[in-house]
Design an enzyme around this catalytic site. Structure first.
Site, PDB file in Angstrom:
ATOM      1  N   GLU A   1      30.228 -55.438 -28.303  1.00 23.49           N
ATOM      2  CA  GLU A   1      30.777 -54.638 -28.994  1.00 23.49           C
ATOM      3  C   GLU A   1      32.394 -54.959 -29.622  1.00 23.49           C
ATOM      4  O   GLU A   1      33.007 -55.003 -27.973  1.00 23.49           O
ATOM      5  CB  GLU A   1      30.549 -53.432 -29.232  1.00 23.49           C
ATOM      6  CG  GLU A   1      31.869 -52.291 -29.156  1.00 23.49           C
ATOM      7  CD  GLU A   1      30.948 -51.040 -28.515  1.00 23.49           C
ATOM      8  OE1 GLU A   1      30.934 -49.924 -29.475  1.00 23.49           O
ATOM      9  OE2 GLU A   1      30.417 -50.547 -27.870  1.00 23.49           O
TER      10      GLU A   1
ATOM     11  N   LEU B   1      35.838 -53.531 -28.868  1.00 25.08           N
ATOM     12  CA  LEU B   1      36.971 -52.224 -28.704  1.00 25.08           C
ATOM     13  C   LEU B   1      38.108 -52.423 -29.280  1.00 25.08           C
ATOM     14  O   LEU B   1      38.635 -52.823 -28.673  1.00 25.08           O
ATOM     15  CB  LEU B   1      36.855 -51.569 -27.535  1.00 25.08           C
ATOM     16  CG  LEU B   1      34.507 -51.173 -27.209  1.00 25.08           C
ATOM     17  CD1 LEU B   1      34.222 -50.537 -25.747  1.00 25.08           C
ATOM     18  CD2 LEU B   1      34.808 -49.908 -28.437  1.00 25.08           C
TER      19      LEU B   1
ATOM     20  N   ASP C   1      34.550 -54.324 -10.186  1.00 25.91           N
ATOM     21  CA  ASP C   1      35.937 -55.630 -10.773  1.00 25.91           C
ATOM     22  C   ASP C   1      37.779 -54.374 -11.459  1.00 25.91           C
ATOM     23  O   ASP C   1      37.449 -55.084 -11.862  1.00 25.91           O
ATOM     24  CB  ASP C   1      35.810 -56.349 -11.422  1.00 25.91           C
ATOM     25  CG  ASP C   1      36.952 -57.734 -11.120  1.00 25.91           C
ATOM     26  OD1 ASP C   1      38.001 -57.592 -10.336  1.00 25.91           O
ATOM     27  OD2 ASP C   1      36.980 -58.462 -11.739  1.00 25.91           O
TER      28      ASP C   1
HETATM   29  P1  ADP Z   1      37.719 -62.523 -18.560  1.00 24.29           P
HETATM   30  O1  ADP Z   1      36.393 -62.322 -18.666  1.00 24.29           O
HETATM   31  O2  ADP Z   1      37.987 -63.541 -18.480  1.00 24.29           O
HETATM   32  O3  ADP Z   1      38.554 -62.079 -17.344  1.00 24.29           O
HETATM   33  P2  ADP Z   1      37.655 -60.093 -20.198  1.00 24.29           P
HETATM   34  O4  ADP Z   1      36.078 -59.645 -19.559  1.00 24.29           O
HETATM   35  O5  ADP Z   1      38.822 -59.528 -18.970  1.00 24.29           O
HETATM   36  O6  ADP Z   1      37.357 -61.856 -20.019  1.00 24.29           O
HETATM   37  O7  ADP Z   1      38.401 -59.887 -21.082  1.00 24.29           O
HETATM   38  C1  ADP Z   1      39.821 -60.235 -21.851  1.00 24.29           C
HETATM   39  C2  ADP Z   1      40.583 -60.169 -22.534  1.00 24.29           C
HETATM   40  O8  ADP Z   1      40.452 -58.757 -24.170  1.00 24.29           O
HETATM   41  C3  ADP Z   1      41.178 -58.018 -22.046  1.00 24.29           C
HETATM   42  O9  ADP Z   1      42.178 -57.888 -20.812  1.00 24.29           O
HETATM   43  C4  ADP Z   1      41.200 -57.353 -23.158  1.00 24.29           C
HETATM   44  O10 ADP Z   1      41.865 -56.673 -23.167  1.00 24.29           O
HETATM   45  C5  ADP Z   1      39.893 -57.892 -24.364  1.00 24.29           C
HETATM   46  N1  ADP Z   1      38.922 -57.081 -24.399  1.00 24.29           N
HETATM   47  C6  ADP Z   1      37.947 -56.914 -22.835  1.00 24.29           C
HETATM   48  N2  ADP Z   1      36.131 -56.329 -23.883  1.00 24.29           N
HETATM   49  C7  ADP Z   1      37.097 -56.640 -25.169  1.00 24.29           C
HETATM   50  C8  ADP Z   1      35.853 -55.280 -25.796  1.00 24.29           C
HETATM   51  N3  ADP Z   1      35.204 -55.559 -25.687  1.00 24.29           N
HETATM   52  N4  ADP Z   1      36.573 -55.721 -27.938  1.00 24.29           N
HETATM   53  C9  ADP Z   1      38.070 -55.847 -27.292  1.00 24.29           C
HETATM   54  N5  ADP Z   1      39.081 -56.265 -26.327  1.00 24.29           N
HETATM   55  C10 ADP Z   1      38.209 -56.772 -25.690  1.00 24.29           C
END
Ligand code: ADP
Length: 290
Positions: free
Chosen positions: A93, A95, A194
């Site tokens: 999803e 967000l 984390d």
């Molecule tokens: P990684 O696994 O490379 O650390 P993240 O899961 O932290 O990546 O996601 C990278 C960036 O994307 C996050 O810093 C956040 O800003 C954005 N993000 C993460 N999940 C979502 C989501 N479900 N919807 C929109 N943006 C997201």
């Protein structure tokens, strides 16, 4: 590959998701991240990496599903994961983020405390996952001290040794671990695993959510300890947490014990200064428990 991901979304959601645009999302530590939008305006968040990461994307999807099922702290709902050529992907999803509306951190603290208050059947988890890019073993165990000694500290010490890094006082610390738990008996809680400031945000209604978990069943103090390592959590967050599930006074010293795991992991991932912080935590812990 994003066309393949769009096809996987269409299949999973049983809609005709046709990719209109994909845009890069910055901020992640490990994966390529994208906002995928269909010709009809549906939006998803997707991450991609080499094919070998599929196992970790599966673990992340499992953690998101399990956290969501507690109806406590909000997480993005996972949609699908898979392989496209030599790449793997995870879709969830999307967000939309907004600025913290003020009460978001307090609510985040409360929601996390509600998650932690639900007692789980054992320590460990159903599968291994990763912390950053480091393998994180999660065998089931009824003994937290043994679990933390073997699968968190020794695991990281051994990885450091392979890089030629030795720490002083390790044996003594491992031997003395029970001293830190003489008046405290942790329950197994589902952890985010984390929880640094880069892994939470709030949506356009100001509701907090967390993402990018490295979940397992462990002492809740490990989650709270990590929030202190890089900061980003306000006093409102800790106030909200304490309102629902107050911390034990011994947390102050165990905080160092739990962050030692992350210091070692950061050393194993990035090298450099983290060896020094890990050694100074070991010294500090040994001084507390002579
Ligand atoms: P990684 O696994 O490379 O650390 P993240 O899961 O932290 O990546 O996601 C990278 C960036 O994307 C996050 O810093 C956040 O800003 C954005 N993000 C993460 N999940 C979502 C989501 N479900 N919807 C929109 N943006 C997201």
């Amino acid at each position: 590959m994003w066309e393949d991901v769009a096809t996987a979304i269409a299949k999973k959601t049983q809609t005709s998701f046709v990719l209109h645009s994909e845009s890069n999302i910055a901020g992640g530590c490990i994966n390529e991240a994208r906002r995928l939008e269909s010709t009809t305006g549906e939006v998803y968040f997707a991450k991609a990496n080499s094919a070998g990461f599929l196992r970790l994307f599966e673990a992340e999807a499992k953690a998101l599903t399990e956290i969501a099922s507690t109806r406590t702290v909000r997480v993005p709902d996972p949609v699908c994961h898979g392989i496209s050529g030599d790449r793997s992907f995870l879709v969830m999803e999307f967000l939309e983020t907004s600025r913290d509306g003020g009460s978001a951190q307090r609510k985040l603290g409360q929601d996390l405390a509600r998650l932690h208050r639900m007692e789980q059947p054992h320590f460990g988890w159903k599968i291994d996952n990763a912390i950053g890019a480091t393998n994180q073993p999660n065998p089931a165990s009824d003994d937290w001290i043994e679990f933390y000694r073997e699968h968190r500290l020794i695991h990281q010490f051994e990885l450091a040794q392979k890089k030629g890094q030795f720490f002083q006082g390790i044996e003594l610390l491992l031997e003395r671990l029970p001293n830190f738990f003489s008046e405290y008996k942790p329950i197994p809680s589902l952890l985010h695993g984390d929880l640094w400031g880069g892994n939470f945000a709030c949506d356009t209604e100001g509701q907090p959510y967390v993402f990018d978990p490295a979940s397992y069943y462990g002492d809740r103090e490990a989650d709270i300890a990590f929030t202190y390592m890089f900061g980003g959590f306000s006093t409102e967050f800790y106030k909200g947490y304490e309102e629902i599930f107050p911390l034990d006074p011994g947390f102050e010293i165990r905080k160092n014990l739990y962050n030692l795991y992350h210091e070692l992991n950061h050393y194993n991932l990035f090298g450099g200064e983290y060896a020094r912080s890990a050694q100074s935590s070991i010294n500090h812990l040994l001084a507390y428990s002579p």
